[in-house]
Design an enzyme around this catalytic site. Structure first.
Site, PDB file in Angstrom:
ATOM      1  N   HIS A 131       2.159  79.749  76.620  1.00 24.82           N
ATOM      2  CA  HIS A 131       2.262  78.847  77.772  1.00 24.82           C
ATOM      3  C   HIS A 131       1.005  79.005  78.621  1.00 24.82           C
ATOM      4  O   HIS A 131       0.522  80.117  78.851  1.00 24.82           O
ATOM      5  CB  HIS A 131       3.511  79.189  78.593  1.00 24.82           C
ATOM      6  CG  HIS A 131       3.506  78.557  79.952  1.00 24.82           C
ATOM      7  ND1 HIS A 131       3.315  77.204  80.131  1.00 24.82           N
ATOM      8  CD2 HIS A 131       3.623  79.099  81.204  1.00 24.82           C
ATOM      9  CE1 HIS A 131       3.328  76.941  81.429  1.00 24.82           C
ATOM     10  NE2 HIS A 131       3.501  78.063  82.088  1.00 24.82           N
ATOM     11  N   ASN A 133      -1.427  73.802  84.510  1.00 23.61           N
ATOM     12  CA  ASN A 133      -0.137  74.290  84.017  1.00 23.61           C
ATOM     13  C   ASN A 133       0.819  73.091  83.943  1.00 23.61           C
ATOM     14  O   ASN A 133       1.218  72.551  84.971  1.00 23.61           O
ATOM     15  CB  ASN A 133       0.386  75.361  84.989  1.00 23.61           C
ATOM     16  CG  ASN A 133       1.728  75.929  84.582  1.00 23.61           C
ATOM     17  OD1 ASN A 133       2.434  75.352  83.765  1.00 23.61           O
ATOM     18  ND2 ASN A 133       2.086  77.056  85.172  1.00 23.61           N
ATOM     19  N   CYS A 161       8.990  76.592  82.324  1.00 25.59           N
ATOM     20  CA  CYS A 161       7.817  76.677  81.443  1.00 25.59           C
ATOM     21  C   CYS A 161       8.139  77.222  80.062  1.00 25.59           C
ATOM     22  O   CYS A 161       7.338  77.091  79.136  1.00 25.59           O
ATOM     23  CB  CYS A 161       6.737  77.532  82.093  1.00 25.59           C
ATOM     24  SG  CYS A 161       6.280  76.938  83.723  1.00 25.59           S
TER      25      CYS A 161
HETATM   26  O1  UT7 Z   1       4.059  78.753  84.802  1.00 30.24           O
HETATM   27  C1  UT7 Z   1       4.977  79.603  85.389  1.00 30.24           C
HETATM   28  C2  UT7 Z   1       4.410  80.886  85.618  1.00 30.24           C
HETATM   29  N1  UT7 Z   1       3.473  80.848  86.728  1.00 30.24           N
HETATM   30  C3  UT7 Z   1       2.502  81.695  86.751  1.00 30.24           C
HETATM   31  O2  UT7 Z   1       2.350  82.448  85.818  1.00 30.24           O
HETATM   32  C4  UT7 Z   1       1.635  81.790  87.982  1.00 30.24           C
HETATM   33  C5  UT7 Z   1       1.438  83.236  88.321  1.00 30.24           C
HETATM   34  N2  UT7 Z   1       0.596  83.455  89.510  1.00 30.24           N
HETATM   35  C6  UT7 Z   1      -0.720  83.182  89.506  1.00 30.24           C
HETATM   36  O3  UT7 Z   1      -1.270  82.636  88.576  1.00 30.24           O
HETATM   37  C7  UT7 Z   1      -1.513  83.632  90.701  1.00 30.24           C
HETATM   38  O4  UT7 Z   1      -0.715  84.463  91.500  1.00 30.24           O
HETATM   39  C8  UT7 Z   1      -2.067  82.458  91.570  1.00 30.24           C
HETATM   40  C9  UT7 Z   1      -3.147  81.716  90.823  1.00 30.24           C
HETATM   41  C10 UT7 Z   1      -0.949  81.518  91.932  1.00 30.24           C
HETATM   42  C11 UT7 Z   1      -2.676  83.030  92.846  1.00 30.24           C
HETATM   43  O5  UT7 Z   1      -3.734  83.927  92.512  1.00 30.24           O
HETATM   44  P1  UT7 Z   1      -3.777  85.370  93.201  1.00 30.24           P
HETATM   45  O6  UT7 Z   1      -5.005  86.032  92.727  1.00 30.24           O
HETATM   46  O7  UT7 Z   1      -2.460  86.035  92.922  1.00 30.24           O
HETATM   47  O8  UT7 Z   1      -3.934  85.009  94.719  1.00 30.24           O
HETATM   48  P2  UT7 Z   1      -3.001  85.430  95.933  1.00 30.24           P
HETATM   49  O9  UT7 Z   1      -1.736  84.644  95.926  1.00 30.24           O
HETATM   50  O10 UT7 Z   1      -2.921  86.912  95.948  1.00 30.24           O
HETATM   51  O11 UT7 Z   1      -3.871  84.946  97.159  1.00 30.24           O
HETATM   52  C12 UT7 Z   1      -5.165  85.499  97.433  1.00 30.24           C
HETATM   53  C13 UT7 Z   1      -5.776  84.755  98.588  1.00 30.24           C
HETATM   54  C14 UT7 Z   1      -4.821  84.594  99.779  1.00 30.24           C
HETATM   55  O12 UT7 Z   1      -5.586  84.716 100.960  1.00 30.24           O
HETATM   56  P3  UT7 Z   1      -5.582  86.107 101.766  1.00 30.24           P
HETATM   57  O13 UT7 Z   1      -4.143  86.363 102.109  1.00 30.24           O
HETATM   58  O14 UT7 Z   1      -6.146  87.130 100.834  1.00 30.24           O
HETATM   59  O15 UT7 Z   1      -6.460  85.794 102.922  1.00 30.24           O
HETATM   60  C15 UT7 Z   1      -4.331  83.178  99.651  1.00 30.24           C
HETATM   61  O16 UT7 Z   1      -3.976  82.607 100.894  1.00 30.24           O
HETATM   62  O17 UT7 Z   1      -6.120  83.421  98.186  1.00 30.24           O
HETATM   63  C16 UT7 Z   1      -5.555  82.487  99.105  1.00 30.24           C
HETATM   64  N3  UT7 Z   1      -5.253  81.265  98.371  1.00 30.24           N
HETATM   65  C17 UT7 Z   1      -6.155  80.306  98.165  1.00 30.24           C
HETATM   66  N4  UT7 Z   1      -7.437  80.180  98.521  1.00 30.24           N
HETATM   67  C18 UT7 Z   1      -8.093  79.088  98.126  1.00 30.24           C
HETATM   68  C19 UT7 Z   1      -4.079  80.920  97.774  1.00 30.24           C
HETATM   69  N5  UT7 Z   1      -4.226  79.722  97.184  1.00 30.24           N
HETATM   70  C20 UT7 Z   1      -5.493  79.321  97.409  1.00 30.24           C
HETATM   71  C21 UT7 Z   1      -6.228  78.185  97.033  1.00 30.24           C
HETATM   72  N6  UT7 Z   1      -7.530  78.102  97.403  1.00 30.24           N
HETATM   73  N7  UT7 Z   1      -5.698  77.186  96.291  1.00 30.24           N
END
Ligand code: UT7
Length: 335
Positions: free
Chosen positions: A262, A292, A122
């Site tokens: 980005h 993204n 990225c």
């Molecule tokens: O471009 C390169 C750089 N990349 C980035 O900067 C991405 C950085 N990371 C992020 O943007 C975030 O971490 C995400 C958007 C990927 C995830 O958001 P989050 O608030 O960190 O969620 P999480 O991974 O902590 O997951 C929270 C919950 C989990 O469920 P439990 O364990 O709390 O029951 C996940 O299983 O959300 C669940 N989950 C989803 N639920 C619905 C994960 N993906 C999804 C989804 N829909 N698509």
């Protein structure tokens, strides 16, 4: 005339044209609900993304990049034959060899223009823009095309809801040209990496590449991400990198026309905006429409700002990006 035979110049560098290209298929969050166990509300609240474009029917990175670069050349009022070098930032090249940049140059009819790919995930567009400024500053290259192009859909695990809802396909280009005005150009730039953390965002060729303890969806040749760790890295690195760039140029918030980051997650960008006390309209956001797009994202923002007439000569603009590697890069330009 070969690039090496051109006379050296002591002026600056300027962005003379921009362009972008997207595949025709729009995939909304509602469409994603039919593919994986997710909701529009979850995606919108956690990321700010509402839709993305997904390539079909052989619309590879080089196809999108060719269209974007052609538009940027038109915008710059340059013929393909006037290009000295084309740098393509991508982590989804059409093939391992040749470089996607070679295919783009051939498609444009710009042979024998130099061509090279860079892969900083990225961070690619910003790093390529930095390189273009340096090539032009060397005096040996007059017109350098930078294009960020991705067909990320080709490396998605469409059963992994933690990644497939985030990414989109697209390409964006900018032409960096020599100018007699020494005030114009790149005032500051940086490119960094921390390869000790590569396993937090990676695309393994096969299961044997997966290190112990790393996030792995089970499908090789697809993008794997430890979202929470990358999030933490992004939140701290983004604001720190913008601050470093501003300090290096003695810039206050008021001196900066716009920050072009980005487009990874609206929450990450919002956090940097709040910490640095920038008004909302000073940090550009368009990931609601494109998701993204990795190496294409900063270029898509630049083109939209350019098309909207929001960039004027003399403006100071900050480019900043971070991503897989882990990598991060920035630059301050006086337009
Ligand atoms: O471009 C390169 C750089 N990349 C980035 O900067 C991405 C950085 N990371 C992020 O943007 C975030 O971490 C995400 C958007 C990927 C995830 O958001 P989050 O608030 O960190 O969620 P999480 O991974 O902590 O997951 C929270 C919950 C989990 O469920 P439990 O364990 O709390 O029951 C996940 O299983 O959300 C669940 N989950 C989803 N639920 C619905 C994960 N993906 C999804 C989804 N829909 N698509």
């Amino acid at each position: 005339m070969t690039a090496a035979a051109r006379s050296r110049h002591t002026g600056g560098a300027t962005i003379t044209g921009t362009g972008m290209a997207l595949p025709s298929r729009v995939v909304t969050n509602a469409d994603m609900e039919k593919i994986v166990d997710t909701t529009d509300a979850w995606i919108t609240q956690r990321t700010g993304i509402r839709q993305r474009y997904i390539a079909e029917n052989g619309t590879t990175a080089s196809v999108l990049a060719t269209d974007a670069t052609r538009q940027a050349l038109g915008n710059a009022k340059l013929e393909p034959g006037e290009l000295d070098l084309l740098i393509c930032a991508t982590m989804t090249p059409d093939m391992i060899c040749p470089a996607t940049a070679c295919q783009i140059v051939a498609n444009l009819g710009a042979t024998p223009c130099g061509a090279m790919d860079v892969n900083l995930a990225c961070s690619g567009f910003v790093a390529a823009l930095n390189m273009a400024a340096n090539f032009v500053a060397s005096g040996f290259y007059k017109n350098v095309a930078v294009v960020g192009a991705e067909q990320l859909s080709s490396i998605m695990d469409w059963t992994d809801r933690s990644t497939c809802i985030l990414f989109g396909d697209g390409a964006a280009a900018a032409i960096v040209s020599a100018t007699d005005d020494a005030e114009q150009g790149c005032l500051y730039q940086s490119i960094h990496s921390d390869g000790t953390r590569w396993q937090e965002l990676y695309c393994p060729r096969n299961a044997a590449d997966v290190p112990e303890g790393a996030v792995f969806s089970g499908t090789a040749n697809t993008l794997q991400m430890n979202g929470r760790e990358v999030y933490k890295f992004a939140v701290t690195t983004l604001q720190k990198t913008i601050k470093q760039a501003m300090d290096a140029c003695n810039l206050t918030v008021d001196d900066v026309k716009v920050v072009i980051p980005h487009q990874s997650n609206a929450r990450i960008i919002g956090s940097a905006r709040e910490k640095l006390a920038f008004d909302e309209d000073k940090i550009y956001l368009n990931l609601d429409r494109y998701g993204n797009t990795s190496a294409a994202s900063v270029g898509l923002c630049l083109h939209e700002l350019n098309e909207a007439g929001r960039l004027e000569r003399g403006d100071k603009v900050i480019f900043v990006a971070l991503g897989g590697g882990l990598t991060w890069a920035s630059s301050v330009w006086q337009l």
